[in-house]
Design a protein around this motif. Structure first.
Motif, mmCIF file in Angstrom:
data_model
loop_
_atom_site.group_PDB
_atom_site.id
_atom_site.type_symbol
_atom_site.label_atom_id
_atom_site.label_comp_id
_atom_site.label_asym_id
_atom_site.label_seq_id
_atom_site.Cartn_x
_atom_site.Cartn_y
_atom_site.Cartn_z
ATOM 1 N N ILE A 114 3.443 44.867 -29.298
ATOM 2 C CA ILE A 114 4.135 43.925 -28.419
ATOM 3 C C ILE A 114 3.536 42.561 -28.734
ATOM 4 C CG2 ILE A 114 4.527 43.195 -26.041
ATOM 5 C CD1 ILE A 114 4.528 46.092 -25.188
ATOM 6 N N LEU A 115 4.362 41.701 -29.290
ATOM 7 C CA LEU A 115 3.863 40.386 -29.704
ATOM 8 C C LEU A 115 4.102 39.378 -28.593
ATOM 9 C CD1 LEU A 115 5.429 40.378 -33.300
ATOM 10 C CD2 LEU A 115 3.198 41.256 -32.577
ATOM 11 N N PHE A 116 3.076 38.593 -28.311
ATOM 12 C CA PHE A 116 3.180 37.565 -27.275
ATOM 13 C C PHE A 116 2.440 36.354 -27.802
ATOM 14 C CE2 PHE A 116 1.240 36.051 -23.052
ATOM 15 C CZ PHE A 116 2.314 35.236 -22.768
ATOM 16 N N ASP A 117 3.060 35.205 -27.618
ATOM 17 C CA ASP A 117 2.538 33.945 -28.111
ATOM 18 C C ASP A 117 1.032 33.808 -27.858
ATOM 19 O OD1 ASP A 117 2.387 31.250 -28.889
ATOM 20 O OD2 ASP A 117 2.590 30.663 -26.775
ATOM 21 N N GLY A 118 0.276 33.573 -28.915
ATOM 22 C CA GLY A 118 -1.159 33.359 -28.769
ATOM 23 C C GLY A 118 -1.966 34.630 -28.882
ATOM 24 N N PHE A 119 -1.306 35.758 -28.765
ATOM 25 C CA PHE A 119 -2.044 37.024 -28.808
ATOM 26 C C PHE A 119 -1.745 37.835 -30.048
ATOM 27 C CE2 PHE A 119 -2.492 36.193 -24.347
ATOM 28 C CZ PHE A 119 -3.733 36.711 -24.075
ATOM 29 N N ASP A 120 -0.647 37.446 -30.715
ATOM 30 C CA ASP A 120 -0.182 38.339 -31.761
ATOM 31 C C ASP A 120 0.171 39.652 -31.064
ATOM 32 O OD1 ASP A 120 0.523 39.185 -34.178
ATOM 33 O OD2 ASP A 120 -1.480 39.292 -35.056
ATOM 34 N N ASN A 121 -0.416 40.770 -31.446
ATOM 35 C CA ASN A 121 -0.125 42.032 -30.778
ATOM 36 C C ASN A 121 -1.078 42.216 -29.594
ATOM 37 O OD1 ASN A 121 0.390 44.631 -30.026
ATOM 38 N ND2 ASN A 121 -0.495 45.557 -31.869
ATOM 39 N N ILE A 122 -0.517 42.381 -28.395
ATOM 40 C CA ILE A 122 -1.386 42.487 -27.211
ATOM 41 C C ILE A 122 -2.145 43.814 -27.172
ATOM 42 C CG2 ILE A 122 0.025 40.940 -25.793
ATOM 43 C CD1 ILE A 122 1.022 43.486 -24.318
ATOM 44 N N TYR A 123 -1.792 44.752 -28.048
ATOM 45 C CA TYR A 123 -2.511 46.030 -28.073
ATOM 46 C C TYR A 123 -3.590 46.078 -29.146
ATOM 47 C CZ TYR A 123 0.194 48.030 -24.345
ATOM 48 O OH TYR A 123 0.716 48.284 -23.104
ATOM 49 N N LYS A 124 -3.847 44.911 -29.770
ATOM 50 C CA LYS A 124 -4.973 44.856 -30.703
ATOM 51 C C LYS A 124 -6.265 45.103 -29.929
ATOM 52 C CE LYS A 124 -4.747 40.952 -32.636
ATOM 53 N NZ LYS A 124 -4.736 39.692 -33.370
ATOM 54 N N LYS A 125 -7.277 45.567 -30.640
ATOM 55 C CA LYS A 125 -8.499 45.997 -29.960
ATOM 56 C C LYS A 125 -9.234 44.879 -29.224
ATOM 57 C CE LYS A 125 -10.338 50.334 -31.632
ATOM 58 N NZ LYS A 125 -10.937 50.991 -32.785
ATOM 59 N N ASP A 126 -9.297 43.691 -29.827
ATOM 60 C CA ASP A 126 -10.143 42.638 -29.246
ATOM 61 C C ASP A 126 -9.390 41.736 -28.266
ATOM 62 O OD1 ASP A 126 -8.531 41.704 -31.206
ATOM 63 O OD2 ASP A 126 -10.013 40.374 -32.134
ATOM 64 N N VAL A 127 -8.243 42.195 -27.771
ATOM 65 C CA VAL A 127 -7.460 41.348 -26.868
ATOM 66 C C VAL A 127 -8.144 41.192 -25.512
ATOM 67 C CG1 VAL A 127 -5.359 41.400 -25.466
ATOM 68 C CG2 VAL A 127 -5.210 41.645 -27.937
ATOM 69 N N ASP A 128 -8.169 39.957 -25.016
ATOM 70 C CA ASP A 128 -8.727 39.684 -23.684
ATOM 71 C C ASP A 128 -7.648 40.015 -22.642
ATOM 72 O OD1 ASP A 128 -9.655 38.684 -21.326
ATOM 73 O OD2 ASP A 128 -10.272 36.742 -22.145
ATOM 74 N N VAL A 129 -7.769 41.214 -22.066
ATOM 75 C CA VAL A 129 -6.747 41.688 -21.123
ATOM 76 C C VAL A 129 -6.659 40.773 -19.906
ATOM 77 C CG1 VAL A 129 -5.988 43.645 -19.739
ATOM 78 C CG2 VAL A 129 -7.155 44.044 -21.882
ATOM 79 N N TYR A 130 -7.810 40.229 -19.477
ATOM 80 C CA TYR A 130 -7.817 39.384 -18.277
ATOM 81 C C TYR A 130 -7.026 38.104 -18.514
ATOM 82 C CZ TYR A 130 -11.599 42.675 -17.732
ATOM 83 O OH TYR A 130 -12.335 43.822 -17.703
ATOM 84 N N GLU A 131 -7.182 37.535 -19.734
ATOM 85 C CA GLU A 131 -6.430 36.336 -20.093
ATOM 86 C C GLU A 131 -4.933 36.670 -20.200
ATOM 87 O OE1 GLU A 131 -7.395 33.292 -20.291
ATOM 88 O OE2 GLU A 131 -5.622 32.398 -21.243
ATOM 89 N N LEU A 132 -4.652 37.844 -20.755
ATOM 90 C CA LEU A 132 -3.254 38.291 -20.875
ATOM 91 C C LEU A 132 -2.610 38.380 -19.493
ATOM 92 C CD1 LEU A 132 -0.980 39.598 -22.721
ATOM 93 C CD2 LEU A 132 -1.901 41.786 -21.939
ATOM 94 N N ARG A 133 -3.334 39.003 -18.548
ATOM 95 C CA ARG A 133 -2.754 39.188 -17.210
ATOM 96 C C ARG A 133 -2.698 37.881 -16.440
ATOM 97 N NH1 ARG A 133 -6.111 44.576 -16.021
ATOM 98 N NH2 ARG A 133 -4.983 45.975 -17.406
ATOM 99 N N LYS A 134 -3.526 36.925 -16.847
ATOM 100 C CA LYS A 134 -3.429 35.604 -16.223
ATOM 101 C C LYS A 134 -2.123 34.932 -16.659
ATOM 102 C CE LYS A 134 -5.743 31.196 -15.923
ATOM 103 N NZ LYS A 134 -5.956 30.166 -16.932
ATOM 104 N N ARG A 135 -1.732 35.173 -17.896
ATOM 105 C CA ARG A 135 -0.525 34.519 -18.412
ATOM 106 C C ARG A 135 0.750 35.303 -18.117
ATOM 107 N NH1 ARG A 135 -1.653 33.030 -24.473
ATOM 108 N NH2 ARG A 135 0.522 32.447 -24.297
ATOM 109 N N ILE A 136 0.597 36.582 -17.775
ATOM 110 C CA ILE A 136 1.760 37.401 -17.416
ATOM 111 C C ILE A 136 1.540 37.955 -16.016
ATOM 112 C CG2 ILE A 136 3.219 39.346 -18.050
ATOM 113 C CD1 ILE A 136 2.327 39.016 -20.926
ATOM 114 N N GLY A 137 2.151 37.315 -15.018
ATOM 115 C CA GLY A 137 1.950 37.721 -13.627
ATOM 116 C C GLY A 137 2.833 38.904 -13.277
#
Lengths: 252, 301
Positions: free
Chosen positions: A66-89
């Motif tokens: 699942i590609l999202f701006d700034g994250f590339d694939n949000i399921y990559k291992k080093d993704v900051d989930v907290y930052e992701l959830r901040k940007r996706i309410g």
């Protein structure tokens, strides 16, 4: 690039159950995308994949991107989930305000993300409640417990809470299923206002609701994306027989 | 006609008889509570009236050969032991409850929790015994205490005894926090620990407080284990904060002297008087704990 989310060959399993099967889907920015389908078709699981809330389910595994701006694939291992959830309410099916005051409900998110300045927090409270069309109803009782509000007000408070950290996308998981018709129409009007600034993805059981408020509609069945396109096309000239059967009320 | 009539009246009679039986049994249970209260008060009152309520509570000396009965040494003893035990039980118990309810997979938690609850089923005499053969020699050798029996020794063992009360009730309280609001917090980008700290614990705080108060009540009323570990010397420690000294608590004070007190003597009434004070304190603690638990239930309907 008007697509804010690109889902590529996405699969999800809970243990051995294959819940989402090879989903490919682009979600447009500043549009309302509705996800419809019968119970158990995976539509809630799908939107919870976008902010990785499925991580909470034990034995949940995924495949694909699942590609999202700034994250590339949000399921990559080093993704900051907290930052992701901040940007996706996210706004849930049942209103779930915290057992604290109205004001504290709104300042919770900003405080978690490091905002300490009282003046700034007060501004956020006011602007979030105004954006959620709740400010006038509660402005004199910001310190009252949020659980004293009506169901519809609680849901708008939850929307205000989601807005407090300025997300780019807001996921709505059947936000009106626990509400009466008047509260429902208020939330629908609100969604139509919010889409000017935010991208909205809404799961709904109610097909009239999808038709009223969404730009694009996706029809899910048994974990597969059956048909996806412009809402008027889906409802007026569905290509797939199963879509037609569902929207005409033959099953579901 | 007559036959059905008698059948009905027999059924009604049976119904009435069962109702009466149940009522009488429940009245007996309730009246036993009142009888205990009444008996204790009646037997304790002569001590208050002879010595004076104020002197009885605040008297700093308990020495039966001279008929001097002030329960301050015992109050202080019970206070120290309870505080030490509660602190230990809280430090070990609250984190255990958080781990059990929030961090462990439910399948493992359902095995671990009963294991902690076994601590509750061990007879208190066993705690006293283990404390006597392990902890007392350890205190004497490692802390170079002359006598290992002390407030701290008793407090440590009672802390472990009170652990399951805190773990079980706190765990239940934390589990009763709705999943919805935890998800609400996580969806805002809060971490698991931030969610526990800001949402889960504040929501469960009434239940956690109730668990602590109930544990205090348990420690306060505990007798057998303390007998082995405290020395049973009714005196105010010198200096007064010296928790490494031997002493006595309200419960051990009663048990260790009841055998030698002549029934009807001032000594006997004074020992019962201690029981009255103990009963009052424990009752108040239980009311406070109940109140706290009702509050947590109201919060989430």
């Amino acid at each position: 690039m008007r697509d804010i989310i690109v889902v590529k060959e996405f699969n999800l399993w809970f243990g051995k159950d294959h819940i989402l099967k090879n989903i490919n889907m682009n979600i447009e920015k500043n549009k309302v995308t509705a996800i419809i389908g019968p119970s158990g078709c995976g539509k809630s699981t799908f939107i919870k994949s976008i902010n990785r809330m499925n991580d909470l389910v034990p034995n949940c595994t995924t495949d694909g991107e699942i590609l999202f701006d700034g994250f590339d694939n949000i399921y990559k291992k080093d993704v900051d989930v907290y930052e992701l959830r901040k940007r996706i309410g996210m706004v849930f099916q049942n209103p779930n305000p915290f057992p604290m005051s109205i004001k504290d409900n709104i300042t919770y998110g900003p405080k978690i993300h490091g905002i300490k300045d009282k003046k700034k927090l007060n501004e956020i409270v006011e602007s979030s409640l105004k954006s959620a069309a709740l400010f006038d109803e509660v402005k004199d009782r910001l310190d009252d417990m949020a659980l004293g509000l009506s169901g519809g007000q609680q849901q708008r408070l939850c929307i205000a809470r989601a807005l407090s950290i300025h997300p780019e996308i807001i996921l709505f998981d059947e936000p009106c299923s626990a509400l009466d018709p008047i509260s429902t129409s208020k939330i629908e009007d609100l969604i139509l206002d919010l889409v000017e600034k935010y991208t909205i993805i809404i799961v709904t059981h109610n097909m009239q609701q999808a038709a009223r408020i969404s730009d694009n509609t996706a029809f899910f069945l048994s974990g597969e994306l059956i048909e996806y396109g412009n809402t008027s096309d889906i409802f007026e000239t569905p290509k797939d027989k199963r879509t037609e059967a569902y929207i005409t009320g033959k099953f579901g | 006609m007559d036959d059905t009539k008698s059948k009905i009246s027999f059924k009604m009679f049976k119904e009435k008889a069962i109702e009466k039986f149940l009522l009488i049994m429940s009245l007996i249970s309730i009246s036993i509570v009142f009888i205990i209260f009444l008996y204790l008060i009646l037997e304790g009152v002569p001590a208050f009236s002879t010595i004076g309520f104020f002197n009885f509570i605040f008297g700093t000396e308990w020495f039966f050969p001279t008929d001097t009965y002030g329960i301050m040494p015992l109050l202080i003893g019970s206070f120290y032991v309870t505080i030490i035990a509660t602190v230990i039980a809280v430090i070990l118990g609250i984190p255990s409850a958080i781990v059990l309810s929030e961090m462990m997979p439910p399948s493992i938690a359902s095995i671990i929790k009963p294991i902690i609850e076994i601590l509750n089923d061990i007879p208190s005499i066993v705690y006293g015994f283990i404390g006597m053969i392990i902890l007392i020699p350890f205190m004497e050798s490692s802390l170079s205490m002359v006598v290992g029996e002390s407030y701290i020794t008793a407090g440590i063992v009672l802390g472990i005894m009170a652990l399951p009360t805190i773990v079980t009730i706190s765990d239940d309280a934390i589990r009763s926090v709705p999943k919805d609001i935890k998800e609400g917090s996580l969806a805002l980008g809060a971490s698991h620990w931030e969610t526990i700290k800001n949402i889960v614990i504040p929501s469960a705080i009434s239940g956690i407080i109730a668990s602590i108060i109930l544990a205090m009540g348990r420690v306060l009323g505990e007798t057998m284990a303390v007998m082995f570990l405290i020395g049973c010397i009714p005196r105010i420690p010198t200096p007064f904060y010296n928790i490494f000294q031997s002493g006595s608590t309200m419960t051990t004070g009663i048990v260790s002297e009841m055998g030698e007190a002549a029934r009807g003597s001032l000594h006997y009434h004074s020992l019962v008087g201690i029981g009255v004070i103990l009963l009052i304190i424990v009752t108040i603690l239980n009311f406070v704990a109940d109140y706290a638990r009702i509050r947590v239930q109201k919060k989430f309907g």
